[in-house]
Write a protein that holds these residues in place. Structure first.
Motif, PDB file in Angstrom:
ATOM      1  N   PHE A 144       0.847  -1.186   0.000  1.00 34.33           N
ATOM      2  CA  PHE A 144       0.000   0.000   0.000  1.00 34.33           C
ATOM      3  C   PHE A 144       0.886   1.241   0.000  1.00 34.33           C
ATOM      4  N   ASP A 145       0.595   2.168  -0.889  1.00 38.16           N
ATOM      5  CA  ASP A 145       1.322   3.434  -0.912  1.00 38.16           C
ATOM      6  C   ASP A 145       1.007   4.223   0.352  1.00 38.16           C
ATOM      7  N   HIS A 146       2.001   4.915   0.881  1.00 36.57           N
ATOM      8  CA  HIS A 146       1.771   5.777   2.046  1.00 36.57           C
ATOM      9  C   HIS A 146       0.843   6.937   1.686  1.00 36.57           C
ATOM     10  N   ASP A 147       1.002   7.450   0.464  1.00 31.34           N
ATOM     11  CA  ASP A 147       0.195   8.586   0.007  1.00 31.34           C
ATOM     12  C   ASP A 147      -0.259   8.285  -1.418  1.00 31.34           C
ATOM     13  N   GLY A 190      -3.177 -16.792   8.116  1.00 32.70           N
ATOM     14  CA  GLY A 190      -3.886 -15.570   7.793  1.00 32.70           C
ATOM     15  C   GLY A 190      -3.579 -14.471   8.803  1.00 32.70           C
ATOM     16  N   GLU A 191      -3.970 -13.257   8.459  1.00 34.53           N
ATOM     17  CA  GLU A 191      -3.682 -12.127   9.327  1.00 34.53           C
ATOM     18  C   GLU A 191      -4.580 -10.960   8.947  1.00 34.53           C
ATOM     19  N   ARG A 192      -4.892 -10.114   9.923  1.00 39.49           N
ATOM     20  CA  ARG A 192      -5.592  -8.859   9.682  1.00 39.49           C
ATOM     21  C   ARG A 192      -4.618  -7.733  10.001  1.00 39.49           C
ATOM     22  N   VAL A 193      -4.379  -6.879   9.015  1.00 42.66           N
ATOM     23  CA  VAL A 193      -3.374  -5.830   9.144  1.00 42.66           C
ATOM     24  C   VAL A 193      -4.031  -4.474   8.961  1.00 42.66           C
ATOM     25  N   ASP A 194      -3.839  -3.577   9.938  1.00 41.17           N
ATOM     26  CA  ASP A 194      -4.324  -2.207   9.809  1.00 41.17           C
ATOM     27  C   ASP A 194      -3.316  -1.402   8.994  1.00 41.17           C
ATOM     28  N   VAL A 195      -3.788  -0.829   7.895  1.00 42.38           N
ATOM     29  CA  VAL A 195      -2.924  -0.085   6.992  1.00 42.38           C
ATOM     30  C   VAL A 195      -3.311   1.388   7.030  1.00 42.38           C
ATOM     31  N   ALA A 196      -2.360   2.246   7.376  1.00 40.17           N
ATOM     32  CA  ALA A 196      -2.581   3.697   7.411  1.00 40.17           C
ATOM     33  C   ALA A 196      -2.035   4.318   6.132  1.00 40.17           C
ATOM     34  N   PHE A 197      -2.774   5.269   5.565  1.00 39.48           N
ATOM     35  CA  PHE A 197      -2.341   5.916   4.328  1.00 39.48           C
ATOM     36  C   PHE A 197      -3.083   7.240   4.162  1.00 39.48           C
ATOM     37  N   ILE A 198      -2.608   8.042   3.235  1.00 36.06           N
ATOM     38  CA  ILE A 198      -3.291   9.273   2.839  1.00 36.06           C
ATOM     39  C   ILE A 198      -4.052   8.966   1.562  1.00 36.06           C
ATOM     40  N   ASP A 199      -5.354   9.221   1.539  1.00 34.83           N
ATOM     41  CA  ASP A 199      -6.153   8.865   0.365  1.00 34.83           C
ATOM     42  C   ASP A 199      -6.042   9.923  -0.727  1.00 34.83           C
ATOM     43  N   GLU A 200      -6.779   9.701  -1.807  1.00 36.49           N
ATOM     44  CA  GLU A 200      -6.707  10.578  -2.975  1.00 36.49           C
ATOM     45  C   GLU A 200      -7.144  12.010  -2.670  1.00 36.49           C
ATOM     46  N   ASP A 201      -7.922  12.191  -1.623  1.00 40.16           N
ATOM     47  CA  ASP A 201      -8.389  13.523  -1.241  1.00 40.16           C
ATOM     48  C   ASP A 201      -7.517  14.172  -0.169  1.00 40.16           C
ATOM     49  N   GLY A 202      -6.401  13.518   0.176  1.00 38.75           N
ATOM     50  CA  GLY A 202      -5.504  14.082   1.171  1.00 38.75           C
ATOM     51  C   GLY A 202      -5.892  13.802   2.604  1.00 38.75           C
ATOM     52  N   GLN A 203      -6.841  12.883   2.815  1.00 42.51           N
ATOM     53  CA  GLN A 203      -7.304  12.553   4.148  1.00 42.51           C
ATOM     54  C   GLN A 203      -6.557  11.339   4.702  1.00 42.51           C
ATOM     55  N   ALA A 204      -6.196  11.397   5.983  1.00 44.46           N
ATOM     56  CA  ALA A 204      -5.555  10.258   6.637  1.00 44.46           C
ATOM     57  C   ALA A 204      -6.600   9.175   6.906  1.00 44.46           C
ATOM     58  N   ARG A 205      -6.266   7.943   6.528  1.00 44.08           N
ATOM     59  CA  ARG A 205      -7.214   6.852   6.694  1.00 44.08           C
ATOM     60  C   ARG A 205      -6.507   5.599   7.188  1.00 44.08           C
TER      61      ARG A 205
END
Length: 396
Positions: A144-147, A190-205
């Motif tokens: 996953f891209d950071h931004d 298997g695993e569940r991983v929380d991924v933090a990133f900045i979306d296309e609108d510039g919002q942290a998610r």
């Protein structure tokens, strides 16, 4: 130089395993792109030509320092990538490839590579059913891209999946990357991983990404009780890529790497899928999307073969594509609708209802999505809306 990854894991590097030693290849297909070193002049390689019988593809060789039965405990044990591995700079003998129509994986980026045993090649066919020798490895990395506005901002690697050919069958294995992004470790449950990133609108998610367990691999790859490859077919790889700034046909580029046995046919005469979100006609794009995301189950021998829906790109029978077709099973998955596809009326079609849901009892695809592919839903919505209207209830 062929045959250094499985037979000399600590000696070489390329396209998924080794020294960066060639042109970068890229394919524009949304977030699902492959970028790797290994352009013209980089040969595919790896492995031993002797069919392994002990669970160790290195068995019978004197050039493989990685001891013990496969799968190996850590991704670095295979020596697929130049350090730092997270950059996915391949060593000599591992060849990058991409697909025309990628499978939606909650917007994850992907990097794919092929490794062949020393002296071995792929038996090419004009459709499905490419034949791979024992010892071949298919590598698929998920990140996953950071931004999402700026891929240059870096990425977080989540998992690397391997399919390796042993004793005439494909075996699947998954490696989970650590937080330090320096190593990936064998992971079966298997695993569940929380991924933090900045979306296309510039919002942290933050989104939860599901790494499937090994038993779930068959939900996509199993057909008639055998594990099959999905992306390495002529339709998916007969596409254009960029090598050293030049656009070339991927099949021709792979042939130039001496990947195929025999002479490659004229690629212009071969079937192909297209980028579902590119500039091709709507019908071609929608059918490519359905093939990539649905046909592994919705086909004869697939997990949803009994549904009667067939989403292969070459299926021509409208009823098998779902047009005015009554679903094989009723229940919440229908959303109160009566037909899989109602021509001209996407909002009355079960296909759209299920694609637009995250309810485990309703959603399609079933695994492992936690995020709706909004562009994909819109594409199929537009495709159905463009069909000439029919009154399904009046049909015999």
């Amino acid at each position: 130089m062929r045959g250094h990854v499985l037979t000399a894991l600590l000696v070489v590097a390329a396209a998924g395993c080794g020294d960066a030693g060639g042109a970068a290849t890229e394919a524009a297909s949304g977030t699902d792109t492959t970028t790797g070193t290994g352009g013209p002049g980089t040969d595919a390689s790896t492995g031993d030509t002797t069919a392994p019988t002990t669970g160790d593809p290195c068995a019978g060789t004197t050039r493989c320092p990685a001891e013990g039965p496969w799968p190996l405990p850590k991704l670095s044990d295979y020596d697929f990538f130049v350090q730092p591995m997270v950059e996915l700079a391949p060593k000599d003998g591992v060849v990058p490839y991409t697909v025309a129509a990628p499978l939606w994986s909650d917007a994850a980026g992907k990097g794919r590579f092929i490794v062949l045993p020393e002296g071995e090649k792929i038996g090419f066919t004009e459709g499905e059913g490419w034949s791979f020798p024992d010892g071949a490895v298919i590598i698929k990395n998920f990140w996953f891209d950071h931004d999402r506005r700026d891929p240059a901002a870096g990425r977080r690697m989540i998992e690397t999946r391997l399919l390796y050919r042993e004793a005439g069958a494909w075996e699947s294995v998954t490696y989970l990357w650590d937080d330090a992004q320096t190593e990936a470790t064998l992971h079966k449950i298997g695993e569940r991983v929380d991924v933090a990133f900045i979306d296309e609108d510039g919002q942290a998610r933050v989104e939860e990404y599901i790494v499937p367990n090994l038993d779930q691999c068959g939900s996509c790859h199993e057909r008639d009780d055998a594990t099959e490859l999905l992306g390495t077919i002529t339709h998916q790889l007969n596409t254009e890529i960029v090598v050293d700034g030049q656009t070339v046909n991927q099949l021709e580029w792979l042939a130039a790497q001496d990947m195929f046995s025999g002479t490659l046919p004229d690629v212009q005469a071969l079937p192909r899928l297209v980028d579902p979100f590119g500039g091709e006609p709507l019908d071609t794009r929608a059918r490519s999307y359905l093939h990539a995301n649905c046909s592994h189950c919705h086909r004869l021998g697939g997990g949803a073969g009994k549904s009667g829906l067939v989403f292969l790109a070459w299926e021509e029978t409208e009823a098998k594509l779902g047009v005015c077709k009554v679903p094989a099973a009723a229940g919440p998955g229908t959303g109160g609708h009566h037909y899989d596809i109602v021509p001209g009326k996407p909002d009355d079609s079960i296909v759209i209802f299920r694609m637009n849901s995250l309810d485990p009892e309703i959603k399609m695809p079933e695994l492992p999505n936690r995020v709706i592919d909004q562009r994909g839903v819109q594409l199929i919505h537009d495709w159905i809306a463009a069909m000439p209207e029919k009154d399904c209830e009046m049909l015999p």
